[in-house]
Design a protein around this motif. Structure first.
Motif, PDB file in Angstrom:
ATOM      1  N   ARG A 292       9.457 -25.416  -5.137  1.00  0.00           N
ATOM      2  CA  ARG A 292       8.752 -25.013  -3.918  1.00  0.00           C
ATOM      3  C   ARG A 292       9.714 -24.807  -2.738  1.00  0.00           C
ATOM      4  NH1 ARG A 292       4.138 -22.816  -4.716  1.00  0.00           N
ATOM      5  NH2 ARG A 292       3.490 -23.257  -2.571  1.00  0.00           N
ATOM      6  N   ARG A 293      10.837 -25.557  -2.749  1.00  0.00           N
ATOM      7  CA  ARG A 293      11.770 -25.466  -1.609  1.00  0.00           C
ATOM      8  C   ARG A 293      12.371 -24.072  -1.501  1.00  0.00           C
ATOM      9  NH1 ARG A 293      15.549 -30.346  -3.059  1.00  0.00           N
ATOM     10  NH2 ARG A 293      15.112 -29.390  -5.052  1.00  0.00           N
ATOM     11  N   LYS A 294      12.403 -23.403  -2.628  1.00  0.00           N
ATOM     12  CA  LYS A 294      13.047 -22.091  -2.613  1.00  0.00           C
ATOM     13  C   LYS A 294      12.098 -20.979  -2.171  1.00  0.00           C
ATOM     14  CE  LYS A 294      16.055 -23.208  -6.513  1.00  0.00           C
ATOM     15  NZ  LYS A 294      16.202 -22.959  -7.953  1.00  0.00           N
ATOM     16  N   CYS A 295      10.796 -21.326  -2.072  1.00  0.00           N
ATOM     17  CA  CYS A 295       9.818 -20.279  -1.827  1.00  0.00           C
ATOM     18  C   CYS A 295      10.012 -19.587  -0.494  1.00  0.00           C
ATOM     19  CB  CYS A 295       8.389 -20.865  -1.873  1.00  0.00           C
ATOM     20  SG  CYS A 295       7.988 -21.387  -3.532  1.00  0.00           S
ATOM     21  N   GLY A 296      10.430 -20.340   0.501  1.00  0.00           N
ATOM     22  CA  GLY A 296      10.638 -19.762   1.840  1.00  0.00           C
ATOM     23  C   GLY A 296      11.514 -18.542   1.764  1.00  0.00           C
ATOM     24  N   LEU A 297      12.639 -18.715   1.100  1.00  0.00           N
ATOM     25  CA  LEU A 297      13.602 -17.622   1.001  1.00  0.00           C
ATOM     26  C   LEU A 297      13.002 -16.457   0.198  1.00  0.00           C
ATOM     27  CD1 LEU A 297      16.421 -16.806   1.734  1.00  0.00           C
ATOM     28  CD2 LEU A 297      17.241 -17.883  -0.362  1.00  0.00           C
ATOM     29  N   PHE A 298      12.259 -16.805  -0.829  1.00  0.00           N
ATOM     30  CA  PHE A 298      11.612 -15.789  -1.672  1.00  0.00           C
ATOM     31  C   PHE A 298      10.692 -14.907  -0.840  1.00  0.00           C
ATOM     32  CE2 PHE A 298       7.990 -14.439  -4.196  1.00  0.00           C
ATOM     33  CZ  PHE A 298       8.594 -13.839  -5.278  1.00  0.00           C
ATOM     34  N   TRP A 299       9.885 -15.567  -0.020  1.00  0.00           N
ATOM     35  CA  TRP A 299       8.909 -14.801   0.787  1.00  0.00           C
ATOM     36  C   TRP A 299       9.636 -13.986   1.848  1.00  0.00           C
ATOM     37  CZ3 TRP A 299       5.115 -14.262  -2.014  1.00  0.00           C
ATOM     38  CH2 TRP A 299       4.498 -15.314  -2.673  1.00  0.00           C
ATOM     39  N   ALA A 300      10.585 -14.592   2.437  1.00  0.00           N
ATOM     40  CA  ALA A 300      11.315 -13.878   3.485  1.00  0.00           C
ATOM     41  C   ALA A 300      11.913 -12.609   2.900  1.00  0.00           C
ATOM     42  CB  ALA A 300      12.423 -14.769   4.048  1.00  0.00           C
ATOM     43  N   ASN A 301      12.443 -12.750   1.727  1.00  0.00           N
ATOM     44  CA  ASN A 301      13.059 -11.632   1.041  1.00  0.00           C
ATOM     45  C   ASN A 301      12.020 -10.527   0.768  1.00  0.00           C
ATOM     46  OD1 ASN A 301      15.073 -10.262  -0.220  1.00  0.00           O
ATOM     47  ND2 ASN A 301      15.676 -11.969  -1.528  1.00  0.00           N
ATOM     48  N   LEU A 302      10.931 -10.973   0.339  1.00  0.00           N
ATOM     49  CA  LEU A 302       9.871 -10.022  -0.009  1.00  0.00           C
ATOM     50  C   LEU A 302       9.372  -9.303   1.241  1.00  0.00           C
ATOM     51  CD1 LEU A 302       8.289  -9.066  -2.447  1.00  0.00           C
ATOM     52  CD2 LEU A 302       6.517 -10.727  -1.894  1.00  0.00           C
ATOM     53  N   ARG A 303       9.161 -10.093   2.302  1.00  0.00           N
ATOM     54  CA  ARG A 303       8.670  -9.493   3.549  1.00  0.00           C
ATOM     55  C   ARG A 303       9.650  -8.459   4.067  1.00  0.00           C
ATOM     56  NH1 ARG A 303       6.567 -14.698   4.697  1.00  0.00           N
ATOM     57  NH2 ARG A 303       8.475 -15.267   5.786  1.00  0.00           N
ATOM     58  N   ALA A 304      10.934  -8.815   3.955  1.00  0.00           N
ATOM     59  CA  ALA A 304      11.954  -7.878   4.427  1.00  0.00           C
ATOM     60  C   ALA A 304      11.856  -6.569   3.651  1.00  0.00           C
ATOM     61  CB  ALA A 304      13.336  -8.484   4.257  1.00  0.00           C
ATOM     62  N   ALA A 305      11.548  -6.680   2.357  1.00  0.00           N
ATOM     63  CA  ALA A 305      11.517  -5.491   1.519  1.00  0.00           C
ATOM     64  C   ALA A 305      10.376  -4.557   1.870  1.00  0.00           C
ATOM     65  CB  ALA A 305      11.421  -5.902   0.052  1.00  0.00           C
ATOM     66  N   ILE A 306       9.241  -5.088   2.282  1.00  0.00           N
ATOM     67  CA  ILE A 306       8.095  -4.206   2.545  1.00  0.00           C
ATOM     68  C   ILE A 306       7.931  -3.925   4.021  1.00  0.00           C
ATOM     69  CG2 ILE A 306       6.846  -4.943   0.474  1.00  0.00           C
ATOM     70  CD1 ILE A 306       5.107  -6.647   2.402  1.00  0.00           C
ATOM     71  N   HIS A 307       8.856  -4.442   4.805  1.00  0.00           N
ATOM     72  CA  HIS A 307       8.699  -4.293   6.249  1.00  0.00           C
ATOM     73  C   HIS A 307       8.951  -2.846   6.652  1.00  0.00           C
ATOM     74  CE1 HIS A 307       8.949  -5.325  10.482  1.00  0.00           C
ATOM     75  NE2 HIS A 307       9.948  -4.441  10.520  1.00  0.00           N
ATOM     76  N   VAL A 308       7.973  -2.219   7.241  1.00  0.00           N
ATOM     77  CA  VAL A 308       8.171  -0.883   7.778  1.00  0.00           C
ATOM     78  C   VAL A 308       7.145  -0.668   8.889  1.00  0.00           C
ATOM     79  CG1 VAL A 308       6.577   0.382   6.274  1.00  0.00           C
ATOM     80  CG2 VAL A 308       8.648   1.489   7.134  1.00  0.00           C
TER      81      VAL A 308
END
Ligand SMILES: *[C@@H]1O[C@H](CO)[C@@H](O)[C@H](O)[C@H]1NC(C)=O
Ligand SMILES: *[C@@H]1O[C@H](CO)[C@@H](O)[C@H](O)[C@H]1NC(C)=O
Ligand SMILES: *[C@@H]1O[C@H](CO)[C@@H](O)[C@H](O)[C@H]1NC(C)=O
Ligand SMILES: *[C@@H]1O[C@H](CO)[C@@H](O)[C@H](O)[C@H]1NC(C)=O
Ligand SMILES: *[C@@H]1O[C@H](CO)[C@@H](O)[C@H](O)[C@H]1NC(C)=O
Length: 811
Positions: free
Chosen positions: A761-777
């Motif tokens: 679970r500790r790694k999830c933050g980075l996972f989501w951040a990464n994902l958000r960055a990818a779809i951010h437009v």
């Protein structure tokens, strides 16, 4: 009174402590100095405890009885160079401890005596007495040791009053001498007699009488016209009852012939040591060694210092030979501007010859000289040039000490040197010697001074100087310490002021006997090479002369001026092996740390995630508005298997919209029926979305992926912009589990072009951040779509499969 008080302020008072000569405890001396203050009277309020009072160089003309009353401790009173005309010694009646009274250089005409028992030193010289001022009381001062007198007339009766005093020194400082009664001086009983004559005095009688008086006779100012014309020379040249063994004449200015006659006279007396300082010869040279009677003498030492010639044409041979034929033990003729020196052709007995400060050249040694007894030769400060020539001369002597300093000496390699075996000390300082000088050194030399020459190295192929104890090589051009392979017993080495950058340590191995070493004031290069040398100082307690002030870095520039003792060169920067070991250890530790992190914290996952994130950001920045023009309405399209719907609804969607809050999502939930192909709507959705997310799980691969594989195969989208697709790996799918008919998926999986859902679970933050960055437009043109309400439209044709449009800010 006021005037005197102000003067008192200027008299300087100094307290000093002397340890008593006897067993008495230390006594304190209080010095009051009122010298050179134009005083006309003795100041009244001087410190009464004064023991030394200096009133010299003033204008005192009269002494009052009360002047010195209060100084009960007074020991020394200096009144010289005043204008005192009368002296009553009773003035000092109450100064019971007075032992030194100097009233010289005054204008005394009379003295009223009083027996001061304690007085040891009384100076009445250079005064205006008519006759020598002695009387009965003078004779009662039994402690008197030094007595200074003067008087225009000297008569026997004056001295008879003090004849019984056992004096140490009688000083006759005469301003004028109008009459001398022959036989007066010998009445005195003194060890030393010093007479300062007025100019142009007939000194002859005084010299003769003086020599009958004391063991040591000194006469200053011997000058004037010839004294001998009026005498029947030969008779008067004989003196009986002479007592003097040491005769010192200062400031002599006489014709040569007179001087020669004085020598002849002294020659046959009791004088053993004859010294003349500041002598000037004049006149013509009539007399020479041929008219000198060398027989019958006790003379042993003759010393002429600071000699001038007022003769234009000196017949050198006759002058030099007068002295060298004397055949005594010691002869000094220094500061005489002598260009040459000659010796008799027969062997002489000289043991000590000193011709310092002349202008002697190599010519001196060109004729053979026989000095078999010579022990010491001093030729300091001359103009000698050839070392081998000196050595050939010395070879025939039994020389022990040779001073050749301050000449122009050199040695050429092909010349032979023949030093005597006896030679133990040699001074070659301040010459022009180069390295070759080491090939011309006496075998048994013990002390060698080569200071201030032009030596660059000590050659390797020289004879072994096994007796050498002291070697001075200061002020040369050496670049390293010489080492002791040739000087096995060296104990003192001076190598100051050379060009040594870093002394080699071989020296300390080969020179075990060295006790004193001076390497100061060299241009040290303070690098690792010097480290051992600096260390060495610490162990060699006091061996290095001048440590630490004279040991200063010259290089490198950033250390210039730093004392060697303050230079810190850490072990690690100097020791290559240690440096390598340290680096290896550090690498090992780092490696271990990295490995540990990888194993324990899944570091590679973080790294990969971060890498993707940064790449994404990079791409997003590059994504131009042009690209967005392709009619995009949704941020993201999400396709997933129904098995994973819970995860999508409760994890993915809330997290995707977390930051900006307004994300348009097109959802497609697949059903378990793999036969159904994806609908028109779905494809529409994919094309209108900025990014497409596929939630990969074994189930999804089994049921859903086939549609997309087909779809991607038909549309080239995948090739054009592969980053358009985001694969989320929800569960690990081994590569072999992917059917071969899905080559696209396989490629993607092989490239690891997917985001891996972390179990931790500790790694999830980075996972989501990464994902958000990818779809951010920024979907500007989708603004009007915001009116869309959330709806879920069940597509009847494709049952079980649902497509939903979600506006997340309204969820
Ligand atoms: C005395 O003082 C004067 C000036 O202060 C100086 O020129 C002179 O040399 C001094 N004399 C002595 C003997 O100290
Ligand atoms: C010298 O001293 C003795 C005793 O110390 C004394 O008797 C004699 O009178 C003194 N002579 C003079 C001239 O003062
Ligand atoms: C001279 O004084 C010494 C002691 O300094 C003494 O031994 C000697 O006898 C004295 N001579 C005469 C002649 O009084
Ligand atoms: C000669 O000079 C040497 C050295 O200065 C000295 O030791 C020696 O005593 C002198 N000899 C005489 C007789 O003065
Ligand atoms: C050598 O001569 C120089 C100059 O004359 C002098 O300063 C130095 O002390 C002498 N060296 C020795 C070892 O006597």
């Amino acid at each position: 009174m006021k005037h005197i008080r102000s003067i008192y302020v200027f008299c300087s008072i100094v307290t000093s402590v002397h340890s008593g000569v006897s067993n008495l405890p230390e006594e304190t001396e209080l010095t009051t100095s009122c010298s050179n203050m134009s005083l006309r009277k003795v100041p009244k309020d001087l410190t009464p405890t004064t023991t030394i009072l200096d009133l010299s160089y003033n204008l005192l003309f009269q002494l009052q009885r009360s002047d010195f009353h209060s100084f009960s401790k007074l020991k020394v009173l200096i009144l010289c160079h005043n204008r005192i005309q009368e002296l009553d010694i009773k003035t000092f009646e109450f100064n019971k401890e007075l032992r030194y009274l100097d009233v010289s250089y005054n204008r005394l005409k009379s003295v009223t005596w009083f027996s001061l028992a304690s007085l040891k030193h009384l100076d009445l010289s250079f005064n205006d007495f008519d006759t020598v001022p002695t009387c009965e009381e003078t004779g009662n001062m039994s402690h008197l040791e030094i007595l200074g007198l003067s008087g225009a007339k000297i008569e026997k009766s004056d001295f008879q009053k003090i004849a019984h005093l056992h004096l140490n020194t009688v000083f006759l400082g005469l301003r004028t001498l109008s009459h001398y009664e022959e036989g007066s001086l010998p009445i005195l009983n003194t060890t030393k007699l010093h007479i300062v004559l007025p100019m142009n005095t007939n000194f002859w009688v005084l010299l003769r009488d003086g020599m009958k008086t004391s063991k040591i006779l000194q006469i200053t100012n011997i000058d004037g016209k010839s004294q001998f014309a009026s005498y029947e020379t030969q008779q008067n040249l004989i003196l009986e009852n002479a007592k003097t063994s040491i005769l010192l004449l200062n400031k002599v200015d006489l014709p040569w012939d007179d001087l020669l006659l004085i020598f002849q006279f002294v020659w046959h007396t009791s004088v053993e040591y004859f010294q003349i300082q500041d002598v000037t010869f004049g006149g013509k040279v009539y007399l020479d060694h041929n008219s000198f009677d060398y027989s019958n003498t006790v003379m042993r030492t003759i010393k002429l210092e600071n000699v001038h010639f007022r003769i234009f044409n000196i017949p050198q041979e006759r002058v030099y030979l007068l002295f060298t034929k004397m055949d005594i033990e010691n002869l000094t003729i220094s500061d005489a501007q002598m260009p040459h020196m000659l010796f008799p052709i027969y062997p002489t007995r000289f043991q000590y010859l000193n011709f310092a400060n002349n202008i002697l050249t190599d010519d001196v040694f060109k004729k053979s000289i026989q000095l078999p007894h010579l022990k010491t030769l001093i030729l300091k400060d001359n103009k000698l040039e050839t070392l081998s020539l000196v050595s050939c001369f010395a070879g025939n002597t039994s020389l022990r000490h040779l001073d050749l300093s301050k000449n122009l000496l050199q040695h050429e390699n092909d010349e032979n040197c023949l030093w005597p075996e006896t030679l133990v000390t040699m001074n070659l300082s301040s010459n022009k010697c180069t390295d070759s000088v080491f090939r011309c050194l006496p075998r048994n030399i013990q002390i060698l001074d080569l200071n201030n020459n032009e030596i660059q190295t000590v050659p390797k192929d020289i004879i072994h100087l096994t007796s050498l104890r002291e070697l001075n090589l200061a002020f040369n051009f050496l670049t390293d310490l010489p080492g002791c392979s040739h000087f096995g017993r060296l104990s003192v080495l001076n190598i100051e002021m050379n060009l040594i950058l870093s002394p080699s340590l071989d020296f300390f191995q080969s020179c075990q006997e060295v006790k004193t070493l001076n390497v100061g004031r060299n241009p040290f290069r303070c690098t690792c090479e010097l480290r051992d040398f600096i260390q060495l100082e610490k162990y060699s307690e006091g061996m290095m002369v001048g440590w630490s002030d004279s040991y200063i870095c010259e290089y490198p520039l950033n250390l210039k001026g730093t004392q060697l003792k303050d230079v810190h060169l850490p072990e690690i920067s100097c020791n290559t092996a240690l440096l390598i070991v340290t680096i290896v250890v550090i690498m090992l530790v780092l490696g271990t740390a990295v490995t540990f992190c990888c194993l324990h914290f899944d570091l590679p996952w973080y790294l990969r995630m971060l890498g993707q994130w940064t790449q994404t950001w990079h791409r997003v920045r590059k994504t131009t508005q042009e690209q967005l023009k392709r009619n995009i309405q949704f941020h993201v399209f999400i396709s997933y298997s129904e098995h994973d719907s819970a995860w999508v609804k409760y994890e993915l969607i809330p997290n995707v919209e977390k930051e900006d809050g307004s994300v348009l999502i097109c959802l497609h939930e697949g059903n378990s029926d793999p036969g159904k192909s994806i609908t028109e709507d779905t494809i529409n959705c994919i094309e209108k979305s900025y990014k497409s997310i596929f939630v990969l799980s074994p189930n999804f691969v089994q049921t859903e992926w086939c549609h997309y594989e087909l779809y991607f195969a038909h549309h080239n989208l995948f090739h054009e912009s592969p980053d358009y697709i985001i694969l989320i790996l929800l569960e690990p799918i081994p590569l072999y589990c992917i059917p071969t008919r899905y080559p696209k998926l396989k490629t993607l999986m092989e490239k690891k072009a997917y985001l891996e859902w972390p179990k931790d679970r500790r790694k999830c933050g980075l996972f989501w951040a990464n994902l958000r960055a990818a779809i951010h437009v920024n979907l500007l043109e989708t603004r009007e779509m915001c009116e869309l309400q959330t709806f879920t439209e069940l597509n009847e044709e494709s049952r079980g499969s649902a497509i939903s449009l979600v506006r997340t800010d309204c969820l």
